[in-house]
Design an enzyme around this catalytic site. Structure first.
Site, PDB file in Angstrom:
ATOM      1  N   ASP A  49       1.700   7.070   5.367  1.00  0.00           N
ATOM      2  CA  ASP A  49       0.446   7.679   5.465  1.00  0.00           C
ATOM      3  C   ASP A  49       0.348   8.470   6.752  1.00  0.00           C
ATOM      4  O   ASP A  49       0.922   8.303   7.707  1.00  0.00           O
ATOM      5  CB  ASP A  49      -0.698   6.482   5.675  1.00  0.00           C
ATOM      6  CG  ASP A  49      -1.082   6.016   4.170  1.00  0.00           C
ATOM      7  OD1 ASP A  49      -0.596   6.187   3.460  1.00  0.00           O
ATOM      8  OD2 ASP A  49      -2.191   5.382   4.229  1.00  0.00           O
TER       9      ASP A  49
ATOM     10  N   ASP B 255       0.825  -1.174  -0.043  1.00  0.00           N
ATOM     11  CA  ASP B 255      -0.010   0.179  -0.080  1.00  0.00           C
ATOM     12  C   ASP B 255       0.810   1.310  -0.139  1.00  0.00           C
ATOM     13  O   ASP B 255       1.839   1.513  -0.806  1.00  0.00           O
ATOM     14  CB  ASP B 255      -0.710   0.073   1.382  1.00  0.00           C
ATOM     15  CG  ASP B 255      -2.089   0.896   1.170  1.00  0.00           C
ATOM     16  OD1 ASP B 255      -2.222   1.593   0.075  1.00  0.00           O
ATOM     17  OD2 ASP B 255      -2.826   1.100   2.000  1.00  0.00           O
TER      18      ASP B 255
ATOM     19  N   ARG C 234       1.268  10.357  -5.386  1.00  0.00           N
ATOM     20  CA  ARG C 234       0.842  10.669  -4.006  1.00  0.00           C
ATOM     21  C   ARG C 234       2.488  11.165  -3.387  1.00  0.00           C
ATOM     22  O   ARG C 234       2.941  10.632  -2.491  1.00  0.00           O
ATOM     23  CB  ARG C 234       0.546   9.559  -3.003  1.00  0.00           C
ATOM     24  CG  ARG C 234      -1.062   9.102  -3.472  1.00  0.00           C
ATOM     25  CD  ARG C 234      -1.307   8.023  -2.610  1.00  0.00           C
ATOM     26  NE  ARG C 234      -2.680   7.572  -2.943  1.00  0.00           N
ATOM     27  CZ  ARG C 234      -3.325   6.729  -2.163  1.00  0.00           C
ATOM     28  NH1 ARG C 234      -3.056   6.210  -1.148  1.00  0.00           N
ATOM     29  NH2 ARG C 234      -4.742   6.520  -2.667  1.00  0.00           N
TER      30      ARG C 234
END
Length: 504
Positions: free
Chosen positions: A341, A337, A394
């Site tokens: 984060d 993933d 991102r």
């Protein structure tokens, strides 16, 4: 006509955007954005000059060309212009900004050369002398904010907000401002002349001295939420771990501790880290394989000098109101993933000098369009000197957070996009180098299913890249912490040399 002898507002040109702020301590002398379609007040010599498309254009390619404006009595001042080279007729040509012009053949100037250099020069009766020079990638069609300051005998010039050249010279003490080309075509816009001494508005939090080497900077250094900054395991014992059991026991220990990771340690999924820890790799190739670290209502943690390989979820998850986390000098390889984060009300985080090696989802700030209740007023993040090395997306993708400060990073061949600001996030993209990035920035149009955000860009370099979409205004990071901005032109060399594990 937009040339004025005096202004009531300070006009600042940032990466092609004209921002108007309150009056400053020094008097502006002139401003011309050519929006009225003429160049009244300017005098020209050589070339073919015209106003079109809201810019002053010189299209002749077969000679020197100069345009001057203002008073011969101007002494100490800064002249700033947005300069876009349109064509170079041959090798070693240039476009320039001029100060203290005595005539069409005598003045100081800063030249952007087709040989990928910026030069500070003196021209006397047509004879040029180079006072200082520095490397700078000069690309046809790219806009540069070029600033030339003359104050007493000191001369200095900046490109996109970063001072690159300077010298001392006493030949000219006063004269007009202007722009020039040498066997080149160019567009000049947003020309501003102001007396030396103007400054940006005073931050609400006065800046302090930069942190010492090896200390947290950016948002991780800010005194807030009961902490004076991020110190990690300082004051506690130091342990060395080289097995899974030892690592998991150490990160679950209450109290400050420095945890030295030796060798390759395999863990599963994301493992929780308690507050007041420094986790740092030592020796040859310290690696966390298969899993990563999770911060759940944790704080004051430093993660440094580790390679994360093949994390089955996120490599580092900063979540659930965690704060004062510093992620520095790590390498991220192939997480399933995200690499990092920062979500669910996390705050005061710095991500610095990391290498994202062909990762997919590099960094997410806020996990969901529905997270406003937890994230608005939080997610203050600094992202600097990271190498986004052929990573796809991102870098970061932001929702709600403000300010998210993305500065002096190297973006290389990012397939989908560089930075995305959505859901009213506020992102400052500053002094970065984008190479081969089709979409450096998303903001006004949102991204995917997320609504629009706000994004300001300044002092960036774009090479073989698309435009950076901007929208709105963003809180200045300097209201929280001081920082020194490197010239974007130096970023690729500096970041590739210093980012990632093993480069402390």
């Amino acid at each position: 006509m937009r040339v004025r002898a005096a202004l009531t507002a300070l006009v600042t040109v940032v990466a092609g955007v004209v921002l108007v702020a309150g009056s400053a301590s020094a008097a502006p002398l002139l401003s011309d954005d050519f929006a009225d379609g003429d160049a009244a007040g300017w005098s020209t010599s050589g070339g073919s000059w015209s106003v079109s498309g809201g810019a002053y254009r010189q299209s002749g390619l077969s000679s020197d060309a100069r345009a001057r404006v203002g008073s011969a009595a101007w002494t100490d001042y800064t002249v700033r212009a947005r300069v876009t080279p349109a064509a170079f007729n041959g090798a070693n040509r240039f476009v320039a900004v001029v100060a203290r012009a005595q005539s069409a053949t005598s003045y100081y100037y800063v030249a952007l050369r087709s040989t990928n250099a910026v030069e500070l020069k003196r021209l006397v009766n047509g004879t040029a002398t180079t006072l200082d020079t520095a490397p700078l990638t000069v690309t046809v069609g790219q806009s540069y904010v070029v600033t030339l300051t003359v104050a007493g005998s000191r001369l200095s010039a900046a490109v996109d907000g970063a001072e690159l050249v300077s010298a001392s010279d006493t030949r000219f003490t006063a004269g007009q401002a202007g722009v020039a080309t040498y066997y080149a075509g160019a567009a000049f816009d947003d020309v501003v002349v102001e007396t030396v001494g103007s400054a940006p508005p005073t931050p609400t939090v006065p800046p302090t001295e930069p942190p010492p080497a090896g200390a947290a900077d950016g948002f991780a250094s800010v005194a807030a939420l009961g902490l004076s900054g991020t110190t990690g395991g300082a004051g506690g014992p130091t342990v060395t771990v080289d097995t899974t059991a030892e690592l998991l026991d150490a990160i679950d220990t209450t109290g400050p501790m420095t945890i030295q990771v030796s060798g390759r340690i395999t863990i599963s999924s994301k493992q929780g880290v308690r507050p007041n820890k420094t986790i740092v790799g030592i020796g040859a190739a310290p690696t966390i394989a298969g899993g990563g670290f999770d911060f759940y209502r944790s704080s004051n943690v430093i993660v440094r000098n580790l390679t994360f390989v093949g994390a089955e979820d996120d490599a580092v998850n900063v979540g659930q109101e965690s704060h004062h986390i510093w992620i520095d000098h790590n390498t991220f390889v192939a997480p399933v993933d995200g690499s990092i984060d920062i979500v669910r009300g996390a705050d005061y985080v710095t991500v610095s000098w990391n290498h994202f090696a062909a990762t997919d989802k590099s960094m997410l700030v806020s996990h969901s369009d529905g997270a406003a209740s937890s994230d608005v007023g939080h997610l203050r993040v600094t992202i600097h000197h990271n190498f986004f090395d052929r990573s796809r997306q991102r870098h970061p993708r932001v929702r709600f957070g403000e300010p998210v400060h993305v500065y002096n990073n190297y973006f290389l061949d990012n397939e989908l996009y560089g930075v995305a600001s959505t859901m009213n996030g506020g992102v400052l993209v500053e002094g970065n180098y984008f190479s081969g990035v089709p979409f450096p920035c998303f903001s006004a149009g949102g991204y995917a299913d997320s609504g629009p955000g706000r994004l300001v860009q300044r002092a960036n370099v774009f090479v073989d890249s698309g435009p950076c979409e901007v929208a709105g205004t963003v809180v200045e990071p300097r209201t929280y912490y001081p920082y020194t901005l490197d010239s974007a032109a130096t970023v690729p060399a500096r970041v590739t040399a210093g980012a990632g594990a093993g480069k402390l």
